[in-house]
Design an enzyme around this catalytic site. Structure first.
Site, PDB file in Angstrom:
ATOM      1  N   MET A  97      41.203  47.795  53.373  1.00  0.00           N
ATOM      2  CA  MET A  97      40.070  46.941  53.738  1.00  0.00           C
ATOM      3  C   MET A  97      40.569  45.693  54.476  1.00  0.00           C
ATOM      4  SD  MET A  97      37.231  47.458  50.816  1.00  0.00           S
ATOM      5  CE  MET A  97      37.748  46.188  49.714  1.00  0.00           C
ATOM      6  N   GLY A  98      41.823  45.743  54.975  1.00  0.00           N
ATOM      7  CA  GLY A  98      42.340  44.629  55.765  1.00  0.00           C
ATOM      8  C   GLY A  98      42.822  43.472  54.910  1.00  0.00           C
ATOM      9  N   ALA A  99      43.026  42.295  55.573  1.00  0.00           N
ATOM     10  CA  ALA A  99      43.653  41.125  54.915  1.00  0.00           C
ATOM     11  C   ALA A  99      44.957  41.586  54.263  1.00  0.00           C
ATOM     12  CB  ALA A  99      42.708  40.480  53.901  1.00  0.00           C
TER      13      ALA A  99
ATOM     14  N   HIS B 169      50.181  46.374  50.850  1.00  0.00           N
ATOM     15  CA  HIS B 169      49.844  47.333  51.914  1.00  0.00           C
ATOM     16  C   HIS B 169      51.111  47.712  52.680  1.00  0.00           C
ATOM     17  CE1 HIS B 169      46.067  44.816  51.546  1.00  0.00           C
ATOM     18  NE2 HIS B 169      45.585  46.022  51.339  1.00  0.00           N
TER      19      HIS B 169
ATOM     20  N   LYS C 298      47.899  49.848  41.960  1.00  0.00           N
ATOM     21  CA  LYS C 298      47.156  48.670  41.479  1.00  0.00           C
ATOM     22  C   LYS C 298      45.707  49.054  41.185  1.00  0.00           C
ATOM     23  CE  LYS C 298      45.452  45.546  44.158  1.00  0.00           C
ATOM     24  NZ  LYS C 298      44.049  45.150  44.046  1.00  0.00           N
TER      25      LYS C 298
ATOM     26  N   GLN D 272      40.708  53.874  40.880  1.00  0.00           N
ATOM     27  CA  GLN D 272      40.410  54.425  42.211  1.00  0.00           C
ATOM     28  C   GLN D 272      41.344  55.597  42.518  1.00  0.00           C
ATOM     29  OE1 GLN D 272      39.554  52.005  45.872  1.00  0.00           O
ATOM     30  NE2 GLN D 272      41.716  52.317  46.266  1.00  0.00           N
TER      31      GLN D 272
ATOM     32  N   VAL E 297      52.980  46.271  43.808  1.00  0.00           N
ATOM     33  CA  VAL E 297      53.877  45.232  44.329  1.00  0.00           C
ATOM     34  C   VAL E 297      53.389  43.890  43.770  1.00  0.00           C
ATOM     35  CG1 VAL E 297      54.744  44.087  46.405  1.00  0.00           C
ATOM     36  CG2 VAL E 297      54.299  46.557  46.427  1.00  0.00           C
TER      37      VAL E 297
ATOM     38  N   LEU F 193      49.914  41.614  43.957  1.00  0.00           N
ATOM     39  CA  LEU F 193      49.373  41.170  45.249  1.00  0.00           C
ATOM     40  C   LEU F 193      47.996  41.784  45.431  1.00  0.00           C
ATOM     41  CD1 LEU F 193      52.452  41.424  47.648  1.00  0.00           C
ATOM     42  CD2 LEU F 193      51.704  39.516  46.221  1.00  0.00           C
TER      43      LEU F 193
ATOM     44  N   SER G  63      44.356  41.178  48.186  1.00  0.00           N
ATOM     45  CA  SER G  63      43.760  40.380  49.266  1.00  0.00           C
ATOM     46  C   SER G  63      42.935  39.230  48.696  1.00  0.00           C
ATOM     47  CB  SER G  63      42.864  41.268  50.133  1.00  0.00           C
ATOM     48  OG  SER G  63      43.592  42.374  50.584  1.00  0.00           O
TER      49      SER G  63
HETATM   50  N1  ATP Z   1      49.832  44.846  45.035  1.00  0.00           N
HETATM   51  C1  ATP Z   1      49.664  46.072  45.459  1.00  0.00           C
HETATM   52  N2  ATP Z   1      50.608  47.013  45.225  1.00  0.00           N
HETATM   53  C2  ATP Z   1      50.433  48.283  45.635  1.00  0.00           C
HETATM   54  N3  ATP Z   1      49.362  48.723  46.337  1.00  0.00           N
HETATM   55  C3  ATP Z   1      48.406  47.835  46.596  1.00  0.00           C
HETATM   56  C4  ATP Z   1      48.498  46.477  46.185  1.00  0.00           C
HETATM   57  N4  ATP Z   1      47.383  45.828  46.599  1.00  0.00           N
HETATM   58  C5  ATP Z   1      46.630  46.737  47.231  1.00  0.00           C
HETATM   59  N5  ATP Z   1      47.228  47.943  47.239  1.00  0.00           N
HETATM   60  C6  ATP Z   1      46.684  49.187  47.768  1.00  0.00           C
HETATM   61  O1  ATP Z   1      46.353  49.021  49.124  1.00  0.00           O
HETATM   62  C7  ATP Z   1      45.260  49.868  49.446  1.00  0.00           C
HETATM   63  C8  ATP Z   1      44.209  49.070  50.134  1.00  0.00           C
HETATM   64  O2  ATP Z   1      43.708  48.091  49.226  1.00  0.00           O
HETATM   65  P1  ATP Z   1      42.779  46.905  49.653  1.00  0.00           P
HETATM   66  O3  ATP Z   1      42.717  46.822  51.136  1.00  0.00           O
HETATM   67  O4  ATP Z   1      41.524  46.917  48.877  1.00  0.00           O
HETATM   68  O5  ATP Z   1      43.634  45.648  49.203  1.00  0.00           O
HETATM   69  P2  ATP Z   1      43.657  44.875  47.870  1.00  0.00           P
HETATM   70  O6  ATP Z   1      44.755  43.893  47.929  1.00  0.00           O
HETATM   71  O7  ATP Z   1      43.581  45.874  46.761  1.00  0.00           O
HETATM   72  O8  ATP Z   1      42.386  44.024  47.953  1.00  0.00           O
HETATM   73  P3  ATP Z   1      41.438  43.609  46.799  1.00  0.00           P
HETATM   74  O9  ATP Z   1      42.047  43.974  45.483  1.00  0.00           O
HETATM   75  O10 ATP Z   1      41.276  42.154  46.959  1.00  0.00           O
HETATM   76  O11 ATP Z   1      40.258  44.450  47.158  1.00  0.00           O
HETATM   77  C9  ATP Z   1      44.770  50.472  48.126  1.00  0.00           C
HETATM   78  O12 ATP Z   1      45.298  51.776  47.991  1.00  0.00           O
HETATM   79  C10 ATP Z   1      45.373  49.530  47.121  1.00  0.00           C
HETATM   80  O13 ATP Z   1      45.594  50.145  45.851  1.00  0.00           O
HETATM   81  C1  PAF Z   2      40.323  52.934  49.492  1.00  0.00           C
HETATM   82  C2  PAF Z   2      39.515  51.843  50.175  1.00  0.00           C
HETATM   83  C3  PAF Z   2      40.133  51.534  51.535  1.00  0.00           C
HETATM   84  C4  PAF Z   2      38.096  52.372  50.410  1.00  0.00           C
HETATM   85  O1  PAF Z   2      37.299  51.404  51.004  1.00  0.00           O
HETATM   86  C5  PAF Z   2      39.440  50.581  49.295  1.00  0.00           C
HETATM   87  O2  PAF Z   2      38.764  50.831  48.118  1.00  0.00           O
HETATM   88  C6  PAF Z   2      40.777  49.963  49.063  1.00  0.00           C
HETATM   89  O3  PAF Z   2      41.242  49.313  49.982  1.00  0.00           O
HETATM   90  O4  PAF Z   2      41.347  50.106  47.965  1.00  0.00           O
HETATM   91  N1  BAL Z   3      41.060  47.662  46.428  1.00  0.00           N
HETATM   92  C1  BAL Z   3      39.802  47.584  45.711  1.00  0.00           C
HETATM   93  C2  BAL Z   3      38.624  47.590  46.561  1.00  0.00           C
HETATM   94  C3  BAL Z   3      37.513  46.782  45.990  1.00  0.00           C
HETATM   95  O1  BAL Z   3      37.750  45.944  45.105  1.00  0.00           O
HETATM   96  O2  BAL Z   3      36.369  46.935  46.414  1.00  0.00           O
END
Ligand code: ATP
Ligand code: PAF
Ligand code: BAL
Length: 306
Positions: free
Chosen positions: A37-39, A44, A164, A168, A191, A199, A201
């Site tokens: 979902m960026g940021a 990531h 994390k 999901q 991570v 970590l 977003s």
């Molecule tokens: N700290 C992390 N370590 C490993 N994988 C991560 C981590 N943070 C996010 N991901 C993975 O990155 C992918 C995209 O996640 P996403 O873009 O929602 O970011 P996020 O940091 O999880 O954001 P948020 O939790 O704020 O929604 C997902 O598969 C998520 O599990």
């Molecule tokens: C898998 C995903 C990209 C679906 O919007 C989201 O839930 C995320 O970033 O973890």
């Molecule tokens: N990485 C989780 C996406 C969400 O919180 O919507």
């Protein structure tokens, strides 16, 4: 730096990927896909690096999916930053990026799609209980992304997700099995930053005080893991009580579950008999944070990459 090619429409992305596969020197290339979902941050980055190492072609998506937000404010404030994201993806050698508009993914939005998926019983547990409809939105968008981003035969698709988001990951793994989707789900451990915070977003929205308060989350998980590794009683009730008292942390749940079914494991006589997952969700300042840790009786507690 090699910039990734970015596409906003399904048609253009598919055409570019087909061309990439056709021109690739490998007869049956593996395409590693990282949905986001960026940021973007180093969590990531680890997924992209693993995909880059194991696949011939690496593709990523950036789309903040409104269907998975039950809270409009959370959706509106979700961090966004396409330029920095593309820079990071380029530095990591991503070949193609799909960054669709809302209209491209859901024509006529806010009218919801006529046909969509439900995540079933697992989707109503834990995060699903606190964010009604969240996992229905996740499986719907992930199935769409798999369909859009699947390379033409005979290339193979591997999709990478982070542990994390453990619930999901479990649900997407079940979706792929239950619907016989031609995708291999791969995952990587969480991570963390230098203080142990996973970590995320949404961490961008934490103030300095919020950040200090949020550290109670990983600390309680590391504490549980230590108890299990020492062969001591799990101490779940104490961990819950400590989080309930932690300044600035509004605990939603801290549970110990079966990693595959996510059903709660009642610890017999206070100690753990099988590998388990401790999962936490808590609100800190303006955001809801999640975290988890694998608990392995005796030996090491970290999950190996699948
Ligand atoms: N700290 C992390 N370590 C490993 N994988 C991560 C981590 N943070 C996010 N991901 C993975 O990155 C992918 C995209 O996640 P996403 O873009 O929602 O970011 P996020 O940091 O999880 O954001 P948020 O939790 O704020 O929604 C997902 O598969 C998520 O599990
Ligand atoms: C898998 C995903 C990209 C679906 O919007 C989201 O839930 C995320 O970033 O973890
Ligand atoms: N990485 C989780 C996406 C969400 O919180 O919507």
């Amino acid at each position: 730096m090699r910039k990734p090619q970015v596409f906003t429409t399904v048609q253009d992305f598919r055409a570019a990927l087909a061309e990439f596969v056709r021109r690739h020197s490998t007869l049956r290339p593996t395409v590693g896909m990282v949905p986001t979902m960026g940021a973007l941050h180093s969590g990531h980055g680890a997924l992209v690096a693993a995909a880059r190492e194991q696949a011939d072609i690496v593709i990523a998506s950036i789309f903040v999916n409104p269907l998975q937000f039950d809270d409009e404010t959370d959706y509106q404030h979700y961090p966004r930053g396409l330029d920095a994201d593309l820079q990071l993806l380029g530095e990591q050698g991503v070949d193609l990026v799909f960054a669709p508009t809302l209209e491209e993914m859901y024509p006529g939005f806010p009218e919801t799609p006529q046909v969509s998926l439900t995540a079933g019983e697992m989707g109503r547990l834990w995060e699903g209980a606190s964010r009604p409809g969240h996992f229905d939105g996740v499986v719907t968008v992930v199935a769409k992304l798999f369909n859009i981003m699947a390379p033409p035969s005979p290339a193979k698709l591997h999709a990478w997700f982070g542990q994390k988001d453990a619930e999901q990951l479990a649900i997407i793994t079940r979706m792929v099995q239950d619907l016989n989707l031609p995708v291999t789900v791969r995952s990587l451990p969480i991570v963390r930053d230098e203080n142990g915070l996973a970590l995320s977003s949404r961490n961008q929205r934490l103030s300095v005080e919020d950040y200090e308060a949020a550290l109670a989350i990983p600390q309680s998980l590391f504490g549980l893991r230590q108890n299990v590794e020492n062969g001591d009683p799990l101490g779940l009730d104490d961990a819950v009580a400590a989080l309930n008292e932690a300044y600035g942390v509004d605990l939603d749940y801290l549970v110990v579950v079966d990693p595959a079914t996510l059903q709660e494991l009642p610890p017999e006589d206070g100690s753990l008999q099988q590998e388990a997952l401790a999962m936490i969700a808590a609100r800190v300042g303006p955001v809801r944070l999640i975290d988890n840790m694998v608990l392995t009786p005796s030996s090491s507690a970290s999950a190996a990459p699948r």
